[in-house]
Design a protein around this motif. Structure first.
Motif, PDB file in Angstrom:
ATOM      1  N   ASP A 212      39.261  76.216   7.419  1.00 36.56           N
ATOM      2  CA  ASP A 212      38.108  77.099   7.583  1.00 36.56           C
ATOM      3  C   ASP A 212      36.963  76.484   8.369  1.00 36.56           C
ATOM      4  O   ASP A 212      36.294  77.163   9.138  1.00 36.56           O
ATOM      5  N   SER A 213      36.735  75.195   8.223  1.00 31.98           N
ATOM      6  CA  SER A 213      35.543  74.595   8.830  1.00 31.98           C
ATOM      7  C   SER A 213      35.841  73.782  10.084  1.00 31.98           C
ATOM      8  O   SER A 213      34.945  73.110  10.598  1.00 31.98           O
ATOM      9  N   LYS A 214      37.065  73.792  10.584  1.00 30.48           N
ATOM     10  CA  LYS A 214      37.436  73.095  11.816  1.00 30.48           C
ATOM     11  C   LYS A 214      37.073  71.612  11.751  1.00 30.48           C
ATOM     12  O   LYS A 214      36.397  71.077  12.612  1.00 30.48           O
ATOM     13  N   GLN A 215      37.542  70.972  10.706  1.00 32.73           N
ATOM     14  CA  GLN A 215      37.329  69.538  10.531  1.00 32.73           C
ATOM     15  C   GLN A 215      38.662  68.824  10.688  1.00 32.73           C
ATOM     16  O   GLN A 215      39.702  69.303  10.235  1.00 32.73           O
ATOM     17  N   LEU A 216      38.613  67.669  11.326  1.00 27.50           N
ATOM     18  CA  LEU A 216      39.819  66.880  11.575  1.00 27.50           C
ATOM     19  C   LEU A 216      39.654  65.529  10.902  1.00 27.50           C
ATOM     20  O   LEU A 216      38.640  64.853  11.102  1.00 27.50           O
ATOM     21  N   VAL A 217      40.642  65.138  10.115  1.00 30.69           N
ATOM     22  CA  VAL A 217      40.575  63.889   9.354  1.00 30.69           C
ATOM     23  C   VAL A 217      41.807  63.064   9.692  1.00 30.69           C
ATOM     24  O   VAL A 217      42.945  63.568   9.646  1.00 30.69           O
ATOM     25  N   THR A 218      41.587  61.810  10.036  1.00 30.79           N
ATOM     26  CA  THR A 218      42.682  60.889  10.332  1.00 30.79           C
ATOM     27  C   THR A 218      42.555  59.650   9.452  1.00 30.79           C
ATOM     28  O   THR A 218      41.458  59.264   9.047  1.00 30.79           O
ATOM     29  N   GLY A 219      43.693  59.036   9.166  1.00 28.51           N
ATOM     30  CA  GLY A 219      43.718  57.837   8.332  1.00 28.51           C
ATOM     31  C   GLY A 219      44.604  56.770   8.939  1.00 28.51           C
ATOM     32  O   GLY A 219      45.608  57.073   9.605  1.00 28.51           O
ATOM     33  N   SER A 220      44.239  55.509   8.719  1.00 30.25           N
ATOM     34  CA  SER A 220      44.961  54.384   9.311  1.00 30.25           C
ATOM     35  C   SER A 220      45.650  53.560   8.240  1.00 30.25           C
ATOM     36  O   SER A 220      45.468  53.765   7.039  1.00 30.25           O
ATOM     37  N   SER A 221      46.412  52.584   8.680  1.00 28.80           N
ATOM     38  CA  SER A 221      47.174  51.755   7.757  1.00 28.80           C
ATOM     39  C   SER A 221      46.311  50.724   7.042  1.00 28.80           C
ATOM     40  O   SER A 221      46.795  50.078   6.103  1.00 28.80           O
ATOM     41  N   ASP A 222      45.054  50.549   7.449  1.00 25.30           N
ATOM     42  CA  ASP A 222      44.169  49.606   6.763  1.00 25.30           C
ATOM     43  C   ASP A 222      43.159  50.308   5.877  1.00 25.30           C
ATOM     44  O   ASP A 222      42.164  49.708   5.470  1.00 25.30           O
ATOM     45  N   GLY A 223      43.370  51.594   5.566  1.00 22.33           N
ATOM     46  CA  GLY A 223      42.519  52.305   4.623  1.00 22.33           C
ATOM     47  C   GLY A 223      41.288  52.938   5.215  1.00 22.33           C
ATOM     48  O   GLY A 223      40.413  53.385   4.465  1.00 22.33           O
ATOM     49  N   GLN A 224      41.174  53.015   6.538  1.00 23.21           N
ATOM     50  CA  GLN A 224      40.026  53.653   7.172  1.00 23.21           C
ATOM     51  C   GLN A 224      40.291  55.149   7.334  1.00 23.21           C
ATOM     52  O   GLN A 224      41.401  55.560   7.674  1.00 23.21           O
ATOM     53  N   VAL A 225      39.262  55.947   7.115  1.00 26.49           N
ATOM     54  CA  VAL A 225      39.354  57.401   7.250  1.00 26.49           C
ATOM     55  C   VAL A 225      38.246  57.855   8.184  1.00 26.49           C
ATOM     56  O   VAL A 225      37.072  57.516   7.973  1.00 26.49           O
ATOM     57  N   TRP A 226      38.624  58.623   9.220  1.00 25.62           N
ATOM     58  CA  TRP A 226      37.666  59.154  10.191  1.00 25.62           C
ATOM     59  C   TRP A 226      37.599  60.669  10.030  1.00 25.62           C
ATOM     60  O   TRP A 226      38.630  61.360   9.996  1.00 25.62           O
ATOM     61  N   HIS A 227      36.375  61.147   9.960  1.00 26.49           N
ATOM     62  CA  HIS A 227      36.139  62.585   9.801  1.00 26.49           C
ATOM     63  C   HIS A 227      35.462  63.099  11.062  1.00 26.49           C
ATOM     64  O   HIS A 227      34.328  62.693  11.391  1.00 26.49           O
ATOM     65  N   HIS A 228      36.146  63.975  11.808  1.00 17.57           N
ATOM     66  CA  HIS A 228      35.620  64.564  13.029  1.00 17.57           C
ATOM     67  C   HIS A 228      35.465  66.066  12.841  1.00 17.57           C
ATOM     68  O   HIS A 228      36.182  66.682  12.036  1.00 17.57           O
ATOM     69  N   THR A 229      34.541  66.633  13.587  1.00 14.49           N
ATOM     70  CA  THR A 229      34.443  68.082  13.670  1.00 14.49           C
ATOM     71  C   THR A 229      34.945  68.518  15.038  1.00 14.49           C
ATOM     72  O   THR A 229      34.692  67.856  16.058  1.00 14.49           O
ATOM     73  N   VAL A 230      35.679  69.637  15.075  1.00 13.68           N
ATOM     74  CA  VAL A 230      36.266  70.150  16.311  1.00 13.68           C
ATOM     75  C   VAL A 230      35.335  71.218  16.868  1.00 13.68           C
ATOM     76  O   VAL A 230      35.079  72.238  16.218  1.00 13.68           O
TER      77      VAL A 230
END
Length: 832
Positions: A212-230
């Motif tokens: 619903d909110s056009k948010q993109l979330v990615t995660g890496s193998s070292d536990g980092q999480v990035w939250h982007h808006t599209v």
């Protein structure tokens, strides 16, 4: 298969567990609300019914190689399943397969891909018509009904680890890779719409796109999480970044601090063991669904701001890692819930190699494989009802201590706010001396302070009396009265957008001294500017004309504040003095010198509808009563008739220095908020006269600014909206807090704040938050979104301060080089 069933009171129960042929680390598993799918004996699949556990598992055969990826479709009628190995990619109709198995027929699927290589990830489009298959550095877009390749996407420099379709557009695909980047693809032209920079030193493993909110979330193998808006053009803007390891340890420190406060144990009385840092790879990101009616109806803000802090949005996600399952609120970067697998002794797997999660109400089903052993399992997780769906452990600690900025009862009889100022008469009556009857003092014959002239030196009047024949009845001036009435009845417009276009830009000082503080008067007609050259400037709100200059401090002005009546204003400085001025007077009416304060005054303001003065210095908040009298005697012009008296000083619990303070003066309120050098937020209840609540670890560094949603006399808000406040800290962005729950409900990190003390401000309508930034811009955020709404450019240096006009939608900015910028929501004006 060896079933290991947990006890009934255990939060996680193992439905079944079995040993497989080989380890399946990082193999894609999947489960939906009705079924779970696992590789079975290498080349086969086992489908287990979640809704009907008594139903016999369904076994699917057809692959010649080991199954490496499994994915369910997005729709439930029919429910589709896709599986992949090095030889085939097969699509299955689950209901059709069950029906054939009951009839004794051969169960088969549809081959939609052949010899694509080792497929590590599969994903259906929203309509289940397309399937993306990640093999090597390529992404194959397949037809889910027959063997047909729609497109082959090439562009990643390393193996692709995951891909998902956009929920709102089936022709948009997002992929992650071991090259540590993600890409947004347009399938219509097989083009890259957006490519991120290298995000981490480790490969990206997972990706999730909200519906619903056009948010993109990615995660890496070292536990980092990035939250982007599209954005609308599919460009992605970073909103926030968090580390699972850091937020978990922060939560532990908060819990320990609260436990020590509750038990009355000092912070040094208990010791922790050696903390072993472990890597928490982001194996999967999954949807969270609020499961409590109370949590769905609950809003941590005003009615008109409920969307900004409601838990019904997509900011809460389940993040699966090797050691546990974490519920994270991306809006506030807060850990809400955590399930560590090692804490449940009945589980056969303590470290996960891969997992998949689905939630239905308060029930979670999780398929998981072991990291080091060839074992698979299906778990049932019962979410604890006492947490009310989303009540974090931080919120639990403060249940029963709910505070509100708007008071619900009058002050207590013993409240410091009941103090009154008793002023002595400067000319007391003299006592009767000897020889004076009854103490009657000698007076002149004429009982007046002044004796009128006898008239002997005045010429005699020639004309004694002349009647007035042209008397005109005085009529009120309707024009001026109408203007005043219109000014009183004018309301702040709620419809227009936030100020975003530059209207005026001027230099407040020829020496380019920093603008350290700004504040509009309550009627929005004047604005104060505190400069680093010890002076205070008073401008018209339009910034037209020359400003009035007020001097007297010996060091930089740190704080300015208008009174509620707009007749007085004060200034505080690093020279440990506070000066109160009458509007229009060049000399201060009251000077509170450095002899009263041992440390600089960090914040000063009028309080309780101008009844008190509130000052923060050192580790205390000082409450003063004052009498202000601007009248002066020409003979004794240096003698002040104004004076102040200390009512009480309120010290912080830990004795730490106060770095920022805020309180509301537009209406009666008992609450005073302060930030400490120990990174805590302390809430003073001046009705009681003590610290009512302390929020530890509010930021990674000490907050340098705090401001409340104070509203305006020209704009009305819901009562609950005044419980929202914002704190700012260097390198840690801004945080939006709710006083009633003592929780951070949203975090804003789109601006740059690495070394300077940039401040923030609420708009009078409560819809927007503005902040300064070190990239020579000011940012305006919608309070309901963590992504910024406008980026206000054309500044020449770091924007230190921002302030909204309480009467009209205008935003004023002050910069490090002494420039003032006025922004309107209208068209851009011509600038010199």
């Amino acid at each position: 298969m060896d079933g290991r069933k947990g006890t009934e009171d255990c939060t996680i129960r193992e439905i079944f567990s079995f040993v497989c042929d080989k380890r399946l680390t990082y193999a894609q598993l999947d489960c939906c609300s009705s079924h779970s799918a696992l590789p079975w004996q290498g080349k086969n699949l086992m489908i287990h019914s979640i809704t009907d556990p008594s139903q016999k598992p369904l076994h699917l055969t057809g692959h010649h190689g080991n199954v490496s990826a499994i994915s369910f479709g997005k729709n439930r009628d029919p429910l589709m399943l896709c599986s992949a190995s090095e030889d085939y990619v097969i699509a299955w109709d689950i209901e059709r397969c069950y029906r054939k198995a009951r009839d004794g027929a051969i169960v088969s699927g549809t081959v939609i891909g052949t010899l694509l290589g080792k497929v590590v990830h599969l994903s259906f489009c929203p309509l289940d018509k397309k399937v993306s298959a990640c093999a090597g550095s390529k992404i194959y877009i397949l037809n889910s009904k027959k063997e047909e390749v729609f497109a082959v996407l090439k562009g990643h420099l390393g193996p692709v680890t995951a891909s998902v379709f956009s929920p709102w557009d089936a022709n948009i695909l997002v992929s992650t890779s071991e090259d540590r980047t993600f890409k947004v693809w347009g399938l219509a032209k097989e083009e890259i719409l957006y490519q991120s920079a290298v995000l981490s030193g480790c490969p990206l493993l997972s990706v999730y796109v909200t519906e619903d909110s056009k948010q993109l979330v990615t995660g890496s193998s070292d536990g980092q999480v990035w939250h982007h808006t599209v954005l609308d053009d599919y460009k992605c803007r970073l909103v926030t970044k968090l580390d699972l390891h850091n937020i978990e340890h922060k939560q532990k420190r908060i819990q320990e601090s609260q436990a020590q406060q509750t038990a009355g144990i000092s912070a040094n009385s208990t010791g922790d063991g050696v903390i072993v840092e472990t890597v928490k790879p982001v194996l999967g990101i999954f949807t969270f669904k609020p499961y409590s009616r109370h949590s769905e109806e609950r809003s941590v803000g005003a009615t008109d701001l409920s969307d900004s802090v409601s838990y019904r949005d997509s900011s809460c996600l389940w993040i699966g890692s090797s050691d546990g399952l974490y519920l994270v609120n991306l809006a506030s970067s807060e850990l809400l819930m955590a399930f560590h697998f090692k804490d449940y002794l009945d589980l056969g797997i303590t470290l996960a190699g891969s997992l998949a999660v689905t939630q239905t109400d308060c029930n979670i089903h999780c398929v998981v494989t072991s990291l080091f052993e060839p074992r698979m399992a299906l778990w049932h997780i019962r979410l604890p009802g006492q947490l009310d769906g989303l009540c974090s452990q931080l919120e639990k600690a403060f249940l029963g201590q709910e505070l509100s900025v708007v008071p619900s009862s009058p002050p207590m009889p013993t409240s410091p706010l009941n103090a009154e100022l008793t002023r002595r008469d400067p000319n007391p009556p003299k006592k009767a001396g000897p020889g004076k009857l009854g103490g009657v003092k000698d007076q002149s014959v004429v009982f007046h302070s002044q004796v009128k002239s006898s008239g002997y030196a005045v010429c005699s009047q020639r004309k004694m009396f002349t009647p007035k024949t042209n008397i005109q009845k005085k009529t009120p001036r309707p024009t001026k009265t109408t203007k005043k009435i219109n000014g009183l009845l004018r309301e702040y417009p709620s419809g227009p957008a936030a100020p975003s276009t530059l209207h005026t830009l001027l230099s407040a000082s020829p020496t380019h001294t920093p603008v350290f503080c700004l504040q509009y008067s309550g009627d929005g007609k004047q604005v104060l500017c505190g400069l680093g050259d010890t002076s205070v400037l008073l401008y018209k709100s339009s910034l037209s004309g020359s400003p009035s200059v007020y001097t007297g401090h010996n060091k930089a002005v740190s704080s300015v504040c208008w009174s509620h009546s707009c007749g007085w204003f004060l200034s505080a400085s690093e020279d440990r003095s506070v000066r109160i001025w009458a509007a229009g007077s060049k000399e201060p009416t009251l000077i509170m010198g450095r002899d009263r304060f041992s440390k600089p005054v960090r914040s000063a303001q009028f309080y309780y509808l101008d009844k008190f003065l509130l000052l923060a210095s050192g580790s205390s908040v000082h409450l003063f009563l004052s009498h202000l009298d601007a009248a002066r005697d020409d003979i004794k012009r240096y003698e002040q008739k104004s004076f102040s008296r200390l009512v009480k000083s309120f010290s912080s619990k830990s004795g730490t220095d106060i770095t920022a303070m805020s309180a509301i003066n537009d209406f009666f309120s008992y609450i005073v908020l302060s930030c400490g050098a120990d990174r805590s937020i302390q809430v003073f209840d001046l009705n009681v006269g003590s610290v009512a609540m302390e929020i530890p670890e509010s930021h990674s560094r000490a907050a340098h600014h705090i401001t409340q949603n104070k509203g305006s006399t020209y704009c009305s808000q819901s009562q609950d909206a005044y419980n929202l406040f914002v704190t700012s800290a260097i390198t840690d962005g801004m945080k939006l807090w709710d006083l009633r729950t003592s929780r951070c409900v949203r975090k804003y990190e789109g601006h740059v704040n690495r070394c300077h003390q940039c401040t923030a401000a609420f708009s009078p309508c409560g819809r927007f938050i503005a902040t300064g930034s070190e990239d020579n811009c000011a940012y305006v955020y919608d309070i309901r979104s963590s992504s910024y709404l406008y980026k206000l450019q054309r500044h020449t240096d770091t924007v230190l301060n921002v302030s909204f006009n309480p009467a009209t939608p205008e935003l004023l900015t002050g910069t490090l080089d002494g420039k003032l910028g006025l922004f309107h929501p209208g068209q851009r004006a011509s600038l010199p």
